[in-house]
Enzyme design. Structure first.
Site, PDB file in Angstrom:
ATOM      1  N   CYS A 131      13.217   2.442  36.594  1.00  0.00           N
ATOM      2  CA  CYS A 131      12.095   3.179  37.193  1.00  0.00           C
ATOM      3  C   CYS A 131      11.305   3.904  36.104  1.00  0.00           C
ATOM      4  O   CYS A 131      10.069   4.002  36.179  1.00  0.00           O
ATOM      5  CB  CYS A 131      12.598   4.173  38.231  1.00  0.00           C
ATOM      6  SG  CYS A 131      13.042   3.425  39.822  1.00  0.00           S
TER       7      CYS A 131
ATOM      8  N   HIS B 170      17.128  -6.674  38.997  1.00  0.00           N
ATOM      9  CA  HIS B 170      16.444  -7.330  37.877  1.00  0.00           C
ATOM     10  C   HIS B 170      16.901  -8.770  37.772  1.00  0.00           C
ATOM     11  O   HIS B 170      18.054  -9.094  38.026  1.00  0.00           O
ATOM     12  CB  HIS B 170      16.675  -6.588  36.552  1.00  0.00           C
ATOM     13  CG  HIS B 170      18.107  -6.304  36.241  1.00  0.00           C
ATOM     14  ND1 HIS B 170      18.796  -5.262  36.828  1.00  0.00           N
ATOM     15  CD2 HIS B 170      18.988  -6.919  35.419  1.00  0.00           C
ATOM     16  CE1 HIS B 170      20.033  -5.244  36.373  1.00  0.00           C
ATOM     17  NE2 HIS B 170      20.192  -6.248  35.527  1.00  0.00           N
TER      18      HIS B 170
ATOM     19  N   ASN C 211      22.551 -10.112  38.673  1.00  0.00           N
ATOM     20  CA  ASN C 211      23.912  -9.628  38.882  1.00  0.00           C
ATOM     21  C   ASN C 211      23.931  -8.595  39.996  1.00  0.00           C
ATOM     22  O   ASN C 211      23.043  -7.740  40.078  1.00  0.00           O
ATOM     23  CB  ASN C 211      24.460  -8.992  37.594  1.00  0.00           C
ATOM     24  CG  ASN C 211      24.639 -10.009  36.487  1.00  0.00           C
ATOM     25  OD1 ASN C 211      25.145 -11.101  36.716  1.00  0.00           O
ATOM     26  ND2 ASN C 211      24.216  -9.666  35.276  1.00  0.00           N
TER      27      ASN C 211
HETATM   28  P1  AMP Z   1      22.915  -6.272  34.065  1.00  0.00           P
HETATM   29  O1  AMP Z   1      24.261  -6.405  33.432  1.00  0.00           O
HETATM   30  O2  AMP Z   1      22.521  -7.495  34.843  1.00  0.00           O
HETATM   31  O3  AMP Z   1      22.775  -4.991  34.867  1.00  0.00           O
HETATM   32  O4  AMP Z   1      21.890  -6.224  32.866  1.00  0.00           O
HETATM   33  C1  AMP Z   1      21.245  -5.080  32.428  1.00  0.00           C
HETATM   34  C2  AMP Z   1      20.383  -5.485  31.269  1.00  0.00           C
HETATM   35  O5  AMP Z   1      19.481  -4.441  30.986  1.00  0.00           O
HETATM   36  C3  AMP Z   1      21.161  -5.779  29.981  1.00  0.00           C
HETATM   37  O6  AMP Z   1      20.886  -7.116  29.546  1.00  0.00           O
HETATM   38  C4  AMP Z   1      20.626  -4.721  29.010  1.00  0.00           C
HETATM   39  O7  AMP Z   1      20.548  -5.203  27.684  1.00  0.00           O
HETATM   40  C5  AMP Z   1      19.273  -4.402  29.603  1.00  0.00           C
HETATM   41  N1  AMP Z   1      18.727  -3.092  29.281  1.00  0.00           N
HETATM   42  C6  AMP Z   1      19.346  -1.897  29.419  1.00  0.00           C
HETATM   43  N2  AMP Z   1      18.523  -0.897  29.050  1.00  0.00           N
HETATM   44  C7  AMP Z   1      17.339  -1.476  28.685  1.00  0.00           C
HETATM   45  C8  AMP Z   1      16.100  -0.981  28.210  1.00  0.00           C
HETATM   46  N3  AMP Z   1      15.867   0.342  28.032  1.00  0.00           N
HETATM   47  N4  AMP Z   1      15.103  -1.864  27.916  1.00  0.00           N
HETATM   48  C9  AMP Z   1      15.313  -3.183  28.078  1.00  0.00           C
HETATM   49  N5  AMP Z   1      16.464  -3.722  28.538  1.00  0.00           N
HETATM   50  C10 AMP Z   1      17.476  -2.880  28.831  1.00  0.00           C
HETATM   51 ZN    ZN Z   2      14.950   2.147  39.663  1.00  0.00          ZN
END
Ligand code: AMP
Ligand code: ZN
Length: 113
Positions: free
Chosen positions: A7, A100, A87
């Site tokens: 967000c 996402h 996920n």
């Molecule tokens: P998930 O395990 O599917 O929840 O993936 C979360 C993803 O968010 C991971 O691939 C992280 O590398 C990515 N992530 C976390 N923080 C950030 C951020 N500030 N900017 C870009 N990607 C992020």
């Molecule tokens: Zn959010």
């Protein structure tokens, strides 16, 4: 949600390399890429995961796959190919609880998900 990192990306409170954006979705590069090209697509509206898809507007639900495919095309992946994954929950190791979609590409990906 005030304590949600994605967000904050939507609101511009923390930086991200945005590659595509509409009123309903934002696509930005993953901070820790798992492939040569790794971009995340998120709805502007906070929903925790795919299990809360019904909370999105009808317009957002309709736009979602189109936006993902548009993003992949912008990234130049439409001919070479790409993987899309999301996920939900602990067994899937969901780390960020704002829906996402991972777009992965830029090389021959692993045989297993
Ligand atoms: P998930 O395990 O599917 O929840 O993936 C979360 C993803 O968010 C991971 O691939 C992280 O590398 C990515 N992530 C976390 N923080 C950030 C951020 N500030 N900017 C870009 N990607 C992020
Ligand atoms: Zn959010």
């Amino acid at each position: 949600m005030s304590d949600c990192i994605f967000c904050k990306i939507v609101g511009g409170e923390i930086p991200a390399e945005v590659v595509h954006r509409t009123d309903r979705f934002v696509a930005f590069r993953d901070i820790s890429p798992k492939a040569p090209i790794h971009v995340l697509v998120i709805p502007v509206q906070h929903v925790a995961s795919i299990t809360e898809s019904a909370a999105l507007s009808a317009e957002a639900r309709q736009e979602m796959p189109v936006f993902i495919a548009e993003t992949a095309t912008i990234l130049g992946l439409d001919n070479s190919g790409y993987r899309v994954a999301t996920n939900h929950g602990d067994d899937a190791r969901q780390a960020v609880h704002h829906m996402h979609w991972h777009i992965l590409g830029g090389d021959l990906l692993s045989e297993s998900m």
